[in-house]
Scaffold this motif. Structure first.
Motif, PDB file in Angstrom:
ATOM      1  N   LYS B  11      46.368  82.924  11.658  1.00 40.83           N
ATOM      2  CA  LYS B  11      46.406  83.608  10.365  1.00 40.83           C
ATOM      3  C   LYS B  11      47.827  83.662   9.872  1.00 40.83           C
ATOM      4  N   VAL B  12      47.987  83.374   8.579  1.00 42.35           N
ATOM      5  CA  VAL B  12      49.267  83.526   7.896  1.00 42.35           C
ATOM      6  C   VAL B  12      49.059  84.562   6.806  1.00 42.35           C
ATOM      7  N   THR B  13      49.946  85.540   6.771  1.00 41.89           N
ATOM      8  CA  THR B  13      49.813  86.609   5.798  1.00 41.89           C
ATOM      9  C   THR B  13      51.181  86.987   5.270  1.00 41.89           C
ATOM     10  N   GLU B  14      51.197  87.869   4.303  1.00 46.87           N
ATOM     11  CA  GLU B  14      52.465  88.296   3.719  1.00 46.87           C
ATOM     12  C   GLU B  14      52.806  89.717   4.142  1.00 46.87           C
ATOM     13  N   THR B  15      54.089  89.985   4.142  1.00 48.59           N
ATOM     14  CA  THR B  15      54.568  91.331   4.482  1.00 48.59           C
ATOM     15  C   THR B  15      53.877  92.378   3.628  1.00 48.59           C
ATOM     16  N   GLY B  16      53.444  93.448   4.292  1.00 51.94           N
ATOM     17  CA  GLY B  16      52.828  94.564   3.587  1.00 51.94           C
ATOM     18  C   GLY B  16      51.320  94.507   3.505  1.00 51.94           C
ATOM     19  N   GLY B  63      53.135 100.636  14.801  1.00 51.93           N
ATOM     20  CA  GLY B  63      52.724  99.710  13.760  1.00 51.93           C
ATOM     21  C   GLY B  63      51.347  99.115  13.967  1.00 51.93           C
ATOM     22  N   TYR B  64      50.696  99.506  15.054  1.00 51.86           N
ATOM     23  CA  TYR B  64      49.362  98.993  15.381  1.00 51.86           C
ATOM     24  C   TYR B  64      48.387 100.156  15.598  1.00 51.86           C
ATOM     25  N   SER B  65      47.138  99.903  15.222  1.00 50.69           N
ATOM     26  CA  SER B  65      46.070 100.825  15.575  1.00 50.69           C
ATOM     27  C   SER B  65      44.907 100.010  16.110  1.00 50.69           C
ATOM     28  N   GLU B  79      48.364  97.883   9.869  1.00 50.20           N
ATOM     29  CA  GLU B  79      48.094  98.527   8.586  1.00 50.20           C
ATOM     30  C   GLU B  79      48.920  97.908   7.464  1.00 50.20           C
ATOM     31  N   SER B  80      50.155  97.561   7.788  1.00 50.82           N
ATOM     32  CA  SER B  80      51.054  96.951   6.812  1.00 50.82           C
ATOM     33  C   SER B  80      51.949  95.985   7.581  1.00 50.82           C
ATOM     34  N   ALA B  81      51.559  94.725   7.600  1.00 49.61           N
ATOM     35  CA  ALA B  81      52.218  93.755   8.470  1.00 49.61           C
ATOM     36  C   ALA B  81      53.698  93.572   8.121  1.00 49.61           C
ATOM     37  N   THR B  82      54.511  93.395   9.148  1.00 49.84           N
ATOM     38  CA  THR B  82      55.932  93.106   8.980  1.00 49.84           C
ATOM     39  C   THR B  82      56.259  91.809   9.712  1.00 49.84           C
ATOM     40  N   SER B  83      57.395  91.221   9.354  1.00 47.51           N
ATOM     41  CA  SER B  83      57.782  89.946   9.966  1.00 47.51           C
ATOM     42  C   SER B  83      57.972  90.086  11.479  1.00 47.51           C
ATOM     43  N   SER B  84      58.339  91.274  11.941  1.00 52.62           N
ATOM     44  CA  SER B  84      58.532  91.487  13.381  1.00 52.62           C
ATOM     45  C   SER B  84      57.206  91.460  14.154  1.00 52.62           C
ATOM     46  N   ARG B 112      47.261  83.430  16.802  1.00 51.22           N
ATOM     47  CA  ARG B 112      48.640  83.291  16.314  1.00 51.22           C
ATOM     48  C   ARG B 112      48.724  83.877  14.913  1.00 51.22           C
ATOM     49  N   LEU B 113      49.574  84.887  14.752  1.00 47.02           N
ATOM     50  CA  LEU B 113      49.754  85.557  13.463  1.00 47.02           C
ATOM     51  C   LEU B 113      51.166  85.305  12.961  1.00 47.02           C
ATOM     52  N   THR B 114      51.262  84.836  11.741  1.00 48.21           N
ATOM     53  CA  THR B 114      52.551  84.636  11.088  1.00 48.21           C
ATOM     54  C   THR B 114      52.623  85.538   9.869  1.00 48.21           C
ATOM     55  N   VAL B 115      53.669  86.360   9.819  1.00 46.46           N
ATOM     56  CA  VAL B 115      53.867  87.267   8.685  1.00 46.46           C
ATOM     57  C   VAL B 115      55.095  86.795   7.912  1.00 46.46           C
ATOM     58  N   LEU B 116      54.853  86.372   6.684  1.00 49.03           N
ATOM     59  CA  LEU B 116      55.946  85.822   5.869  1.00 49.03           C
ATOM     60  C   LEU B 116      56.655  86.894   5.047  1.00 49.03           C
TER      61      LEU B 116
END
Lengths: 115, 116
Positions: B11-16, B63-65, B79-84, B112-116
């Motif tokens: 999955k690729v997603t965006e910050t927040g 940052g996880y639940s 809840e709100s993905a960050t690049s870290s 594999r999760l990528t947060v842009l």
């Protein structure tokens, strides 16, 4: 808290030779289990070998064996007759019978096997 | 085969944005775990569950639940993905039958999760 240390980030070995990967751990428990997991490029985590702390005899699985030194809190993995398919990340892990219910991993050692 | 399925696998997603990863098992094991794997850090425990609605934090839970409303499913939510939080996430189960060994975990194939 228990910690697991793998001091060798990378190791290499020639095909058919023997290599030993090091692992030390810190614990005040007397009853626990130690594991070596292999992670090839496919990313799948594969159990290689398991050692119960109460057993003095070192575990062996075919070409894989361990040197378990309980007093020294050392748990090394020896791979004999290395094969190209042994190339992988290897993780040492600790689990306590005392009830933490958590498997604690070392940071891993990347093993390269040269033909 | 321990009957563990993780989704999505990539999955690729965006910050927040919120993200949920699902772990599904077919063997009714009580204990389920979420780890993250990062270079130089090995596998670190995020959360684990010891039964339906029973969960506890691991060493990197900020940052996880998680939620476990059914024995077979263990969900990890950012809840709100960050690049870290870009990482590979592994689900695992721990069988309790003595013949399977104590403490031994069986892992899913990773997400594999990528947060842009």
């Amino acid at each position: 808290a228990q910690t697991v240390t793998q001091s060798q980030p990378e190791m290499s070995v020639q095909e058919a030779e023997t290599v030993t990967l090091s692992c030390t751990y810190d614990t005040s428990e007397s009853d626990y289990y130690l594991f070596w997991y292999k992670q090839p490029p496919s990313r799948q985590m594969i159990l290689v070998i398991r050692q119960e702390a109460y057993k003095q005899q070192n575990a062996t699985e075919n070409r894989f064996s361990v040197n378990f030194q309980k007093a020294a809190k050392s748990f090394s993995l020896k791979i004999s007759d290395s094969q190209l398919g042994d190339a992988a990340m290897y993780f040492c892990a600790y689990w306590s019978q005392g009830g933490s219910e958590k498997l604690v991993f070392g940071k891993g050692t990347k093993l390269t096997v040269n033909p | 085969d321990a009957g563990i399925t993780q989704s999505p696998r990539h999955k690729v997603t965006e910050t927040g944005t919120p993200v949920t990863l699902r772990c599904h098992q077919t063997e009714n094991h009580r204990y389920m775990y979420w780890y993250r794997q990062d270079p130089g850090h090995g596998l670190r425990l995020i959360h684990y569950s010891y039964g339906v609605k029973d969960t506890d934090k691991g060493e990197v839970s900020d940052g996880y639940s998680v939620s476990r409303s059914k024995t077979e499913d263990f969900l990890l939510t950012l809840e709100s993905a960050t690049s870290s939080q870009t990482s590979v996430y592994f689900c695992a189960i721990r069988p309790q039958r003595p013949s399977r060994g104590t403490g031994e975990l069986f892992f899913g194939e990773g997400s594999r999760l990528t947060v842009l």
